[in-house]
Write a protein that holds these residues in place. Structure first.
Motif, PDB file in Angstrom:
ATOM      1  N   THR A 136     -39.474  51.030 -71.485  1.00  0.00           N
ATOM      2  CA  THR A 136     -38.596  51.681 -72.469  1.00  0.00           C
ATOM      3  C   THR A 136     -38.543  53.197 -72.383  1.00  0.00           C
ATOM      4  O   THR A 136     -37.557  53.800 -72.794  1.00  0.00           O
ATOM      5  N   SER A 137     -39.560  53.854 -71.839  1.00  0.00           N
ATOM      6  CA  SER A 137     -39.627  55.308 -71.931  1.00  0.00           C
ATOM      7  C   SER A 137     -38.626  55.982 -71.010  1.00  0.00           C
ATOM      8  O   SER A 137     -38.169  55.403 -70.007  1.00  0.00           O
ATOM      9  N   ALA A 138     -38.286  57.227 -71.340  1.00  0.00           N
ATOM     10  CA  ALA A 138     -37.400  58.013 -70.489  1.00  0.00           C
ATOM     11  C   ALA A 138     -38.017  58.245 -69.118  1.00  0.00           C
ATOM     12  O   ALA A 138     -37.316  58.363 -68.111  1.00  0.00           O
ATOM     13  N   PHE A 139     -39.349  58.275 -69.066  1.00  0.00           N
ATOM     14  CA  PHE A 139     -40.008  58.503 -67.783  1.00  0.00           C
ATOM     15  C   PHE A 139     -39.840  57.311 -66.847  1.00  0.00           C
ATOM     16  O   PHE A 139     -39.851  57.459 -65.624  1.00  0.00           O
ATOM     17  N   GLN A 175     -32.330  64.307 -72.233  1.00  0.00           N
ATOM     18  CA  GLN A 175     -33.030  65.506 -71.781  1.00  0.00           C
ATOM     19  C   GLN A 175     -34.412  65.163 -71.237  1.00  0.00           C
ATOM     20  O   GLN A 175     -34.887  65.774 -70.282  1.00  0.00           O
ATOM     21  N   ALA A 176     -35.057  64.154 -71.821  1.00  0.00           N
ATOM     22  CA  ALA A 176     -36.372  63.735 -71.332  1.00  0.00           C
ATOM     23  C   ALA A 176     -36.270  63.118 -69.934  1.00  0.00           C
ATOM     24  O   ALA A 176     -37.146  63.312 -69.082  1.00  0.00           O
ATOM     25  N   ASP A 204     -36.847  66.644 -63.030  1.00  0.00           N
ATOM     26  CA  ASP A 204     -37.307  67.988 -62.669  1.00  0.00           C
ATOM     27  C   ASP A 204     -38.769  67.952 -62.239  1.00  0.00           C
ATOM     28  O   ASP A 204     -39.154  68.577 -61.233  1.00  0.00           O
ATOM     29  N   ASP A 205     -39.596  67.228 -62.989  1.00  0.00           N
ATOM     30  CA  ASP A 205     -41.023  67.132 -62.651  1.00  0.00           C
ATOM     31  C   ASP A 205     -41.231  66.481 -61.290  1.00  0.00           C
ATOM     32  O   ASP A 205     -42.192  66.804 -60.577  1.00  0.00           O
TER      33      ASP A 205
END
Length: 445
Positions: A135-138, A236-237, A243-244
């Motif tokens: 589920t996470s943006a990551f 944005q996340a 980006d990371d």
């Protein structure tokens, strides 16, 4: 009698092409294993309702492109046009989601009744990944990284990532109302397909390729303006995760993808290897699909790449850089050794020798022509093998085989790079063939 041909849009994969496909599939399997993905295989034939519910009845895929028919049990059946719905159906049917999140991958043929063109056939093939229960943006950034790293490792140059957020169903409903209202005032300026989509699937108009419609859309309301704060924050996340990971991207507010089940993240990866930007991979998040197919609300994200388009891109990359990674990948596999043999006794000896070498793990090609040695050596050079093993009746009588370095592998190879080896003990010869290094001259006994 008329010679039979394959159906239009159904293309044979000949041995040379199949070798390239296998190389891509092998490298993909390595990446999936490292990322903890397990393979799943689903039937090519499913009940039509699966795709009508999952993909959306208003989509071009369901409305125009599916191969659908009634079987002998009077059931409506469809050859799968994509892989995601089938994977979700299988995960639900077999209780995989009750075991926790699933990282799955698949490959195989899909079917759509489209106009055939380069890189697009009516039977086409995909390799895809579906991460269910994440589920996470990551996780969005991570699954994009898997596609990006695989394509880079395949040797695809000129990669570019376009990404957008489609928000929640509620966000899209707000935007749909605004967009339809705006387009209805300009309906006469839309192309015919877009006019039809206005009442069925208006968001797909944003993906129109018609020049006049694309120009008109420059002033259309933006989806971003209808997104809730939570949707914008999530987007944005995802971008922060990219980006990371040092993956470059461009936000494309017009990117919507063609299937109804997408929400939040949608993305495409393109390559300029064919001269213009060509999409080689696409996907996104589809948190509502599991529930649409009868399961509990389950977050999910995935992507698929088209093998036909990918192979065109790899071949272009190989042409542009003959010594690059793509060129090595698409190069047809060569035997380790080519066996030149002439004469009845020699051919019998060669037959036994080839089997012994193959059992030792070597790829061996035996010339079966019985033609003159000169012609056989030309074929040996064309084979790409590093070495030839030569047996004539004289060698067969002495129980030896002549080892010769081939010009295909070593342009400087000459007569001095020939040696005789005993057939009584093949271990030393096998060592040479496996290492590819010709030792100092030794005459077998």
């Amino acid at each position: 009698m008329t010679q039979l041909q394959s159906l239009r849009g159904m293309v044979d994969l000949l041995p040379e092409q199949t070798c390239r496909w296998q190389a891509v599939e092998s490298l993909a399997r390595q990446h999936f294993q490292r990322w903890g993905c397990r393979e799943i295989r689903t039937p090519m034939l499913e009940v039509t309702e699966l795709f009508a519910r999952g993909i959306g009845e208003a989509t071009d895929v369901v409305g125009k492109e599916m191969y659908t028919f009634q079987d002998r049990g009077d059931r409506s059946c469809t050859l799968r046009p994509e892989g995601t719905a089938s994977v979700v159906r299988a995960a639900l049917q077999h209780g995989l989601l009750a075991q926790g999140s699933q990282r799955l991958w698949y490959s195989g043929p899909m079917f759509r009744y489209e106009r055939p063109q380069a890189g697009r056939q009516r039977q086409f093939h995909q390799i895809g990944v579906e991460w269910l229960g994440v589920t996470s943006a990551f996780s969005d950034a991570e699954v994009i990284a898997l596609a990006w790293d695989l394509l880079a490792d395949l040797g695809v140059d000129g990669l570019a990532l376009e990404i957008n957020t489609l928000g929640t169903p509620e966000d899209r409903q707000v935007y749909r109302s605004r967009l339809v209202s705006w387009l209805e005032q300009r309906q006469d300026l839309l192309d015919a397909d877009s006019q039809q989509r206005l009442s069925t699937n208006p968001l797909r108009i944003l993906d129109s390729k018609h020049p006049q419609t694309r120009e008109l859309l420059q002033d259309a309301p933006m989806l971003e303006q209808s997104l809730a704060a939570e949707s914008l924050s999530r987007h944005q996340a995802v971008l922060q995760g990219l980006d990371d990971l040092s993956i470059p991207y461009a936000v494309n507010p017009r990117l919507v993808r063609g299937l109804d089940y997408y929400g939040h993240t949608a993305f495409e990866i393109t390559s300029d290897q064919l001269g213009a930007q060509a999409t080689v991979c696409g996907g996104g998040r589809y948190d509502g699909l599991v529930q649409q197919l009868g399961g509990a609300t389950t977050p999910a994200i995935g992507w698929a790449l088209g093998m036909e388009r990918l192979l065109l891109v790899l071949e272009a990359a190989a042409t542009a850089n003959p010594s690059g990674r793509a060129a090595r990948l698409v190069k047809e596999a060569s035997p380790d050794v080519y066996v030149v043999n002439r004469g009845e006794q020699a051919q019998r000896q060669a037959l036994v020798l080839c089997r012994q070498l193959r059992r030792a793990g070597l790829a061996v090609q035996r010339d079966e022509s019985g033609s003159a040695f000169g012609k056989q050596f030309k074929r040996a050079d064309r084979s790409g093998a590093a070495f030839a093993l030569v047996i004539g009746d004289e060698e067969a009588e002495r129980r030896v085989v002549r080892l010769k370095a081939l010009k295909s592998a070593s342009p400087d190879a000459g007569d001095e790079q020939q040696q005789d080896w005993s057939l009584n003990d093949l271990s030393p010869l096998v060592d040479v063939l496996q290492t590819g290094v010709m030792p100092d001259p030794v005459v077998g006994t």
